[in-house]
Design a protein around this motif. Structure first.
Motif, PDB file in Angstrom:
ATOM      1  N   GLU A  88       0.800  -1.233   0.000  1.00 38.96           N
ATOM      2  CA  GLU A  88       0.000   0.000   0.000  1.00 38.96           C
ATOM      3  C   GLU A  88       0.834   1.285   0.000  1.00 38.96           C
ATOM      4  O   GLU A  88       0.345   2.340   0.378  1.00 38.96           O
ATOM      5  CB  GLU A  88      -0.999  -0.009   1.169  1.00 38.96           C
ATOM      6  N   THR A  89       2.086   1.178  -0.450  1.00 35.26           N
ATOM      7  CA  THR A  89       2.972   2.340  -0.552  1.00 35.26           C
ATOM      8  C   THR A  89       3.395   2.514  -2.012  1.00 35.26           C
ATOM      9  O   THR A  89       3.636   1.542  -2.715  1.00 35.26           O
ATOM     10  CB  THR A  89       4.214   2.148   0.339  1.00 35.26           C
ATOM     11  N   SER A  90       3.516   3.758  -2.440  1.00 33.59           N
ATOM     12  CA  SER A  90       3.877   4.067  -3.822  1.00 33.59           C
ATOM     13  C   SER A  90       5.289   3.581  -4.165  1.00 33.59           C
ATOM     14  O   SER A  90       6.217   3.761  -3.387  1.00 33.59           O
ATOM     15  CB  SER A  90       3.777   5.579  -4.049  1.00 33.59           C
ATOM     16  N   PHE A  91       5.414   2.987  -5.345  1.00 34.45           N
ATOM     17  CA  PHE A  91       6.741   2.603  -5.834  1.00 34.45           C
ATOM     18  C   PHE A  91       7.054   3.256  -7.182  1.00 34.45           C
ATOM     19  O   PHE A  91       8.163   3.163  -7.685  1.00 34.45           O
ATOM     20  CB  PHE A  91       6.881   1.073  -5.956  1.00 34.45           C
ATOM     21  N   GLY A  92       6.089   3.923  -7.774  1.00 36.11           N
ATOM     22  CA  GLY A  92       6.292   4.551  -9.069  1.00 36.11           C
ATOM     23  C   GLY A  92       5.076   5.379  -9.445  1.00 36.11           C
ATOM     24  O   GLY A  92       4.183   5.590  -8.615  1.00 36.11           O
ATOM     25  N   ALA A  93       5.072   5.831 -10.695  1.00 35.06           N
ATOM     26  CA  ALA A  93       3.950   6.636 -11.167  1.00 35.06           C
ATOM     27  C   ALA A  93       3.713   6.373 -12.642  1.00 35.06           C
ATOM     28  O   ALA A  93       4.616   5.949 -13.373  1.00 35.06           O
ATOM     29  CB  ALA A  93       4.218   8.115 -10.935  1.00 35.06           C
ATOM     30  N   VAL A  94       2.478   6.631 -13.053  1.00 31.12           N
ATOM     31  CA  VAL A  94       2.083   6.515 -14.450  1.00 31.12           C
ATOM     32  C   VAL A  94       1.458   7.846 -14.845  1.00 31.12           C
ATOM     33  O   VAL A  94       0.587   8.357 -14.149  1.00 31.12           O
ATOM     34  CB  VAL A  94       1.055   5.373 -14.637  1.00 31.12           C
ATOM     35  N   GLU A  95       1.943   8.412 -15.954  1.00 29.09           N
ATOM     36  CA  GLU A  95       1.377   9.661 -16.460  1.00 29.09           C
ATOM     37  C   GLU A  95       0.716   9.397 -17.807  1.00 29.09           C
ATOM     38  O   GLU A  95       1.275   8.721 -18.655  1.00 29.09           O
ATOM     39  CB  GLU A  95       2.461  10.727 -16.622  1.00 29.09           C
ATOM     40  N   SER A  96      -0.483   9.952 -17.949  1.00 32.02           N
ATOM     41  CA  SER A  96      -1.207   9.806 -19.206  1.00 32.02           C
ATOM     42  C   SER A  96      -1.477  11.192 -19.769  1.00 32.02           C
ATOM     43  O   SER A  96      -1.106  12.198 -19.162  1.00 32.02           O
ATOM     44  CB  SER A  96      -2.524   9.059 -18.983  1.00 32.02           C
ATOM     45  N   VAL A  97      -2.153  11.219 -20.897  1.00 33.59           N
ATOM     46  CA  VAL A  97      -2.483  12.505 -21.514  1.00 33.59           C
ATOM     47  C   VAL A  97      -3.472  13.297 -20.675  1.00 33.59           C
ATOM     48  O   VAL A  97      -3.589  14.507 -20.839  1.00 33.59           O
ATOM     49  CB  VAL A  97      -3.014  12.334 -22.955  1.00 33.59           C
ATOM     50  N   LYS A  98      -4.175  12.626 -19.743  1.00 30.11           N
ATOM     51  CA  LYS A  98      -5.156  13.361 -18.948  1.00 30.11           C
ATOM     52  C   LYS A  98      -4.947  13.306 -17.444  1.00 30.11           C
ATOM     53  O   LYS A  98      -5.644  13.995 -16.712  1.00 30.11           O
ATOM     54  CB  LYS A  98      -6.574  12.910 -19.292  1.00 30.11           C
TER      55      LYS A  98
END
Length: 166
Positions: A88-98
């Motif tokens: 339940e802890t962040s390990f990364g990120a995803v960015e999209s066009v929105k």
């Protein structure tokens, strides 16, 4: 006025033609977010990540439902191999066009592999969220954490209820 009548006639004719052709070629179904793929053999988190436990390693990524809501993924922030993740802890990120979204780990463990293909081809998360688009492979530190995650039918129901609330 004559142009408007002509355009209306053409539109009506095309609608009838397209509808009858569609009925002959394709079965009736609607396109909606509820048609996102949920696969057997996977476990799902309420934060829309999946885990597939395969021997000593667990593969992690965002679900088809999550990528569908994000839209076209244009960038993926990945952790380093040999690091660790905590449930339940962040390990990364995803960015999209929105939108941009943190990715949380559904389980704790040591990162044994990172999908470096996503650096050059982040769209693999959209086109193949359960196969080529995986983000990390983890050696679970507590395999019992897998049992706290949802199965396919539970996750499907969770998504339907979440979508209905929005």
């Amino acid at each position: 006025m004559a142009l408007r009548f002509w355009a209306s006639s053409i539109a009506n004719a095309l609608r009838v033609s397209c509808a009858s052709r569609a009925q002959l070629i394709m079965p009736a179904f609607s396109f909606s977010r509820s048609l996102s793929s949920v696969l057997d053999g996977f476990k799902y988190a309420t934060s829309h990540e999946w885990v597939k436990h395969d021997g000593p390693v667990a593969i992690i990524n965002i679900t088809d439902h999550a990528q569908d809501h994000l839209g076209e993924v244009v960038f993926v922030d990945l952790p380093e191999t040999r690091g660790s993740v905590t449930k339940e802890t962040s390990f990364g990120a995803v960015e999209s066009v929105k939108a941009s979204s943190d990715v949380n780990s559904p389980i704790s463990g040591e990162i044994v592999e990172v999908n470096t293909k996503l650096t050059e081809s982040p769209g693999l998360i959209n086109s193949s969220p359960y196969e080529d688009g995986w983000m990390i492979k983890v050696k679970p530190s507590d395999p019992a954490e897998l049992e706290t995650l949802m199965g396919p039918s539970e996750y499907t129901k969770f998504c339907e209820e979440e979508d209905a609330a929005h």
